[in-house]
Enzyme design. Structure first.
Site, PDB file in Angstrom:
ATOM      1  N   ASN A  69      -5.948   6.936   1.952  1.00 15.03           N
ATOM      2  CA  ASN A  69      -5.426   8.232   1.527  1.00 15.03           C
ATOM      3  C   ASN A  69      -5.577   9.275   2.617  1.00 15.03           C
ATOM      4  OD1 ASN A  69      -4.855   7.050  -0.840  1.00 15.03           O
ATOM      5  ND2 ASN A  69      -6.546   7.935  -1.992  1.00 15.03           N
ATOM      6  N   HIS A  74      -5.520   6.333   7.732  1.00 15.60           N
ATOM      7  CA  HIS A  74      -4.193   6.911   7.962  1.00 15.60           C
ATOM      8  C   HIS A  74      -4.245   8.404   8.264  1.00 15.60           C
ATOM      9  CE1 HIS A  74      -2.447   3.349   5.425  1.00 15.60           C
ATOM     10  NE2 HIS A  74      -2.815   2.991   6.633  1.00 15.60           N
ATOM     11  N   CYS A 115      -0.893  20.234  23.839  1.00 16.14           N
ATOM     12  CA  CYS A 115      -2.235  20.570  24.328  1.00 16.14           C
ATOM     13  C   CYS A 115      -3.336  20.116  23.367  1.00 16.14           C
ATOM     14  CB  CYS A 115      -2.361  22.069  24.596  1.00 16.14           C
ATOM     15  SG  CYS A 115      -2.555  23.060  23.097  1.00 16.14           S
ATOM     16  N   GLY A 124      -7.274   1.582  -6.779  1.00 14.00           N
ATOM     17  CA  GLY A 124      -6.009   2.324  -6.681  1.00 14.00           C
ATOM     18  C   GLY A 124      -5.167   1.988  -5.483  1.00 14.00           C
ATOM     19  N   SER A 125      -5.125   0.723  -5.120  1.00  9.45           N
ATOM     20  CA  SER A 125      -4.229   0.327  -4.025  1.00  9.45           C
ATOM     21  C   SER A 125      -3.377  -0.855  -4.442  1.00  9.45           C
ATOM     22  CB  SER A 125      -5.028  -0.047  -2.773  1.00  9.45           C
ATOM     23  OG  SER A 125      -4.135  -0.518  -1.775  1.00  9.45           O
ATOM     24  N   SER A 126      -2.089  -0.782  -4.138  1.00 10.21           N
ATOM     25  CA  SER A 126      -1.179  -1.891  -4.454  1.00 10.21           C
ATOM     26  C   SER A 126      -1.455  -3.099  -3.542  1.00 10.21           C
ATOM     27  CB  SER A 126       0.272  -1.432  -4.293  1.00 10.21           C
ATOM     28  OG  SER A 126       0.476  -0.962  -2.972  1.00 10.21           O
ATOM     29  N   ALA A 136      -8.663   4.408 -12.991  1.00  5.72           N
ATOM     30  CA  ALA A 136     -10.001   4.297 -12.404  1.00  5.72           C
ATOM     31  C   ALA A 136     -10.977   5.374 -12.885  1.00  5.72           C
ATOM     32  CB  ALA A 136      -9.881   4.368 -10.884  1.00  5.72           C
TER      33      ALA A 136
HETATM   34  P1  NAD Z   1       0.439   2.582  -3.486  1.00  2.83           P
HETATM   35  O1  NAD Z   1       1.189   3.844  -3.823  1.00  2.83           O
HETATM   36  O2  NAD Z   1       1.153   1.494  -2.816  1.00  2.83           O
HETATM   37  O3  NAD Z   1      -0.190   1.963  -4.805  1.00  2.83           O
HETATM   38  C1  NAD Z   1      -0.909   2.754  -5.695  1.00  2.83           C
HETATM   39  C2  NAD Z   1      -1.450   1.842  -6.772  1.00  2.83           C
HETATM   40  O4  NAD Z   1      -2.305   2.638  -7.569  1.00  2.83           O
HETATM   41  C3  NAD Z   1      -0.389   1.252  -7.706  1.00  2.83           C
HETATM   42  O5  NAD Z   1      -0.455  -0.169  -7.621  1.00  2.83           O
HETATM   43  C4  NAD Z   1      -0.774   1.756  -9.104  1.00  2.83           C
HETATM   44  O6  NAD Z   1      -0.761   0.734 -10.066  1.00  2.83           O
HETATM   45  C5  NAD Z   1      -2.213   2.213  -8.913  1.00  2.83           C
HETATM   46  N1  NAD Z   1      -2.609   3.346  -9.739  1.00  2.83           N
HETATM   47  C6  NAD Z   1      -1.879   4.410 -10.160  1.00  2.83           C
HETATM   48  N2  NAD Z   1      -2.642   5.261 -10.872  1.00  2.83           N
HETATM   49  C7  NAD Z   1      -3.885   4.731 -10.902  1.00  2.83           C
HETATM   50  C8  NAD Z   1      -5.122   5.143 -11.482  1.00  2.83           C
HETATM   51  N3  NAD Z   1      -5.232   6.287 -12.173  1.00  2.83           N
HETATM   52  N4  NAD Z   1      -6.206   4.334 -11.317  1.00  2.83           N
HETATM   53  C9  NAD Z   1      -6.125   3.161 -10.627  1.00  2.83           C
HETATM   54  N5  NAD Z   1      -4.963   2.714 -10.075  1.00  2.83           N
HETATM   55  C10 NAD Z   1      -3.879   3.495 -10.190  1.00  2.83           C
HETATM   56  O7  NAD Z   1      -0.835   3.058  -2.698  1.00  2.83           O
HETATM   57  P2  NAD Z   1      -1.533   2.471  -1.402  1.00  2.83           P
HETATM   58  O8  NAD Z   1      -1.847   1.041  -1.621  1.00  2.83           O
HETATM   59  O9  NAD Z   1      -2.601   3.433  -1.077  1.00  2.83           O
HETATM   60  O10 NAD Z   1      -0.418   2.535  -0.273  1.00  2.83           O
HETATM   61  C11 NAD Z   1       0.361   3.694  -0.125  1.00  2.83           C
HETATM   62  C12 NAD Z   1       0.370   4.343   1.242  1.00  2.83           C
HETATM   63  O11 NAD Z   1       0.836   5.683   1.038  1.00  2.83           O
HETATM   64  C13 NAD Z   1      -0.970   4.463   1.874  1.00  2.83           C
HETATM   65  O12 NAD Z   1      -0.809   4.112   3.194  1.00  2.83           O
HETATM   66  C14 NAD Z   1      -1.345   5.947   1.787  1.00  2.83           C
HETATM   67  O13 NAD Z   1      -1.719   6.423   3.059  1.00  2.83           O
HETATM   68  C15 NAD Z   1      -0.071   6.679   1.440  1.00  2.83           C
HETATM   69  N6  NAD Z   1      -0.195   7.634   0.300  1.00  2.83           N
HETATM   70  C16 NAD Z   1      -1.308   8.420   0.205  1.00  2.83           C
HETATM   71  C17 NAD Z   1      -1.452   9.287  -0.854  1.00  2.83           C
HETATM   72  C18 NAD Z   1      -2.705  10.147  -0.937  1.00  2.83           C
HETATM   73  O14 NAD Z   1      -3.328  10.433   0.092  1.00  2.83           O
HETATM   74  N7  NAD Z   1      -3.137  10.559  -2.127  1.00  2.83           N
HETATM   75  C19 NAD Z   1      -0.467   9.352  -1.851  1.00  2.83           C
HETATM   76  C20 NAD Z   1       0.685   8.540  -1.714  1.00  2.83           C
HETATM   77  C21 NAD Z   1       0.793   7.673  -0.632  1.00  2.83           C
HETATM   78 ZN    ZN Z   2      -0.405  23.472  22.397  1.00  8.03          ZN
END
Ligand code: NAD
Ligand code: ZN
Length: 263
Positions: A120, A137, A148, A209-211, A253
């Site tokens: 995130n 990330h 700069c 919370g990651s796919s 979560a």
């Molecule tokens: P993803 O969007 O691919 O997957 C998110 C997963 O979270 C889904 O599979 C979903 O089922 C699950 N989910 C949704 N709500 C939930 C909850 N309340 N509790 C538990 N699980 C829950 O996310 P990823 O795998 O992190 O990949 C996405 C990419 O996008 C990353 O590289 C990230 O950097 C970026 N991203 C970041 C943010 C952030 O910083 N909050 C938001 C969107 C995307």
């Molecule tokens: Zn500069």
């Protein structure tokens, strides 16, 4: 934006349907010594930040292949900054850590969690009081000049986009960019190295919370498994690693982790 003290228990409603799951997670935490967490966009969904995948996971007006790509940023940096002005700034500035962020912060505070490896870019782990956060990330609250390297904060960036798009550096008029890893860029080497060390040396990884479809980040839970660690997945939707995980819970979560840590 609120920064939360790790040692203050938040208010939450204990949920009978989560008792068995939270007991299982508590037991595996208690029997482990080197615990790390691996988090993705889903952990911030309950803070109101949309995920990319899963239900409600689309930001329709702006195209991620444009605002999140270095190739496109170099061609038209104003597209990112328009997205920042219209969508991202308020999402990030208004979001507060939720129960899941707070529970991980509490585990670290109690000496139970060594590190959070996160995909995130929202800074909510740090706002929950977590100290050792390995950001694979980058962080969308930080900005820097492409020429700069002068640094700018979220508030400074917000003030600047009121005047010009893209915002230009006050020192050298270079283009200012977010301190995030855009598609087409390398992950920060030192952070990846530390994350690989933690993934290889933990005996329990909490994957929240990651796919688990975004690589190379998704290699890290696989690395933990290959090195003999237990892996506990908490994710609303199924993931490709579910079958290999020690335990897998398809629920939100926040309440589950709060109940695990504070009940
Ligand atoms: P993803 O969007 O691919 O997957 C998110 C997963 O979270 C889904 O599979 C979903 O089922 C699950 N989910 C949704 N709500 C939930 C909850 N309340 N509790 C538990 N699980 C829950 O996310 P990823 O795998 O992190 O990949 C996405 C990419 O996008 C990353 O590289 C990230 O950097 C970026 N991203 C970041 C943010 C952030 O910083 N909050 C938001 C969107 C995307
Ligand atoms: Zn500069």
């Amino acid at each position: 934006m609120t920064t939360i003290e790790a040692n203050i228990a938040p208010e939450f409603e204990p949920d009978d349907s989560l008792v068995d799951m939270s007991n299982q997670i508590r037991r595996v935490i208690q029997s482990s010594n080197r615990i790390v967490a691996f988090t993705g966009a889903g952990i911030s969904a309950e803070s109101g930040i949309p995920t990319y995948r899963g239900a409600g996971g689309v930001w329709t007006k702006y195209d991620p292949s444009k605002y999140a790509s270095i190739e496109y940023f170099n061609r038209d940096p104003s597209y990112y900054w328009q997205f920042f002005k219209d969508v991202r700034h308020d999402l990030i500035a208004d979001a507060n850590p939720n129960l899941a962020h707070q529970a991980l912060s509490k585990l670290e505070h109690d000496g139970r969690l060594r590190a959070i490896i996160t995909q995130n870019i929202d800074g909510l782990h740090q706002n929950a009081g977590s100290k050792r956060v390995l950001e694979l990330h980058g962080n969308t609250r930080r900005f820097y000049c492409m020429d700069c390297k002068a640094k700018y904060s979220l508030d400074e960036a917000w003030d600047m986009v009121m005047n010009e798009l893209p915002p230009l550096c006050k020192n050298c008029h270079g283009i200012i960019r977010p301190d995030v890893v855009l598609f087409g860029e390398m992950l920060p080497y030192k952070t990846v190295e530390e994350a690989e060390f933690e993934a290889s040396n933990c005996d329990l990884m909490l994957v929240i919370g990651s796919s688990l479809v975004v690589y190379p980040a998704a290699y890290l839970p696989e690395t933990a498994l290959m090195n003999g660690a237990k892996v506990v997945i908490i994710n609303v939707d199924p993931t490709p690693l579910d079958a290999k995980a020690t335990m897998c819970f398809h629920v939100e979560a926040g309440n589950l982790l709060a109940q695990t840590v504070w009940s």
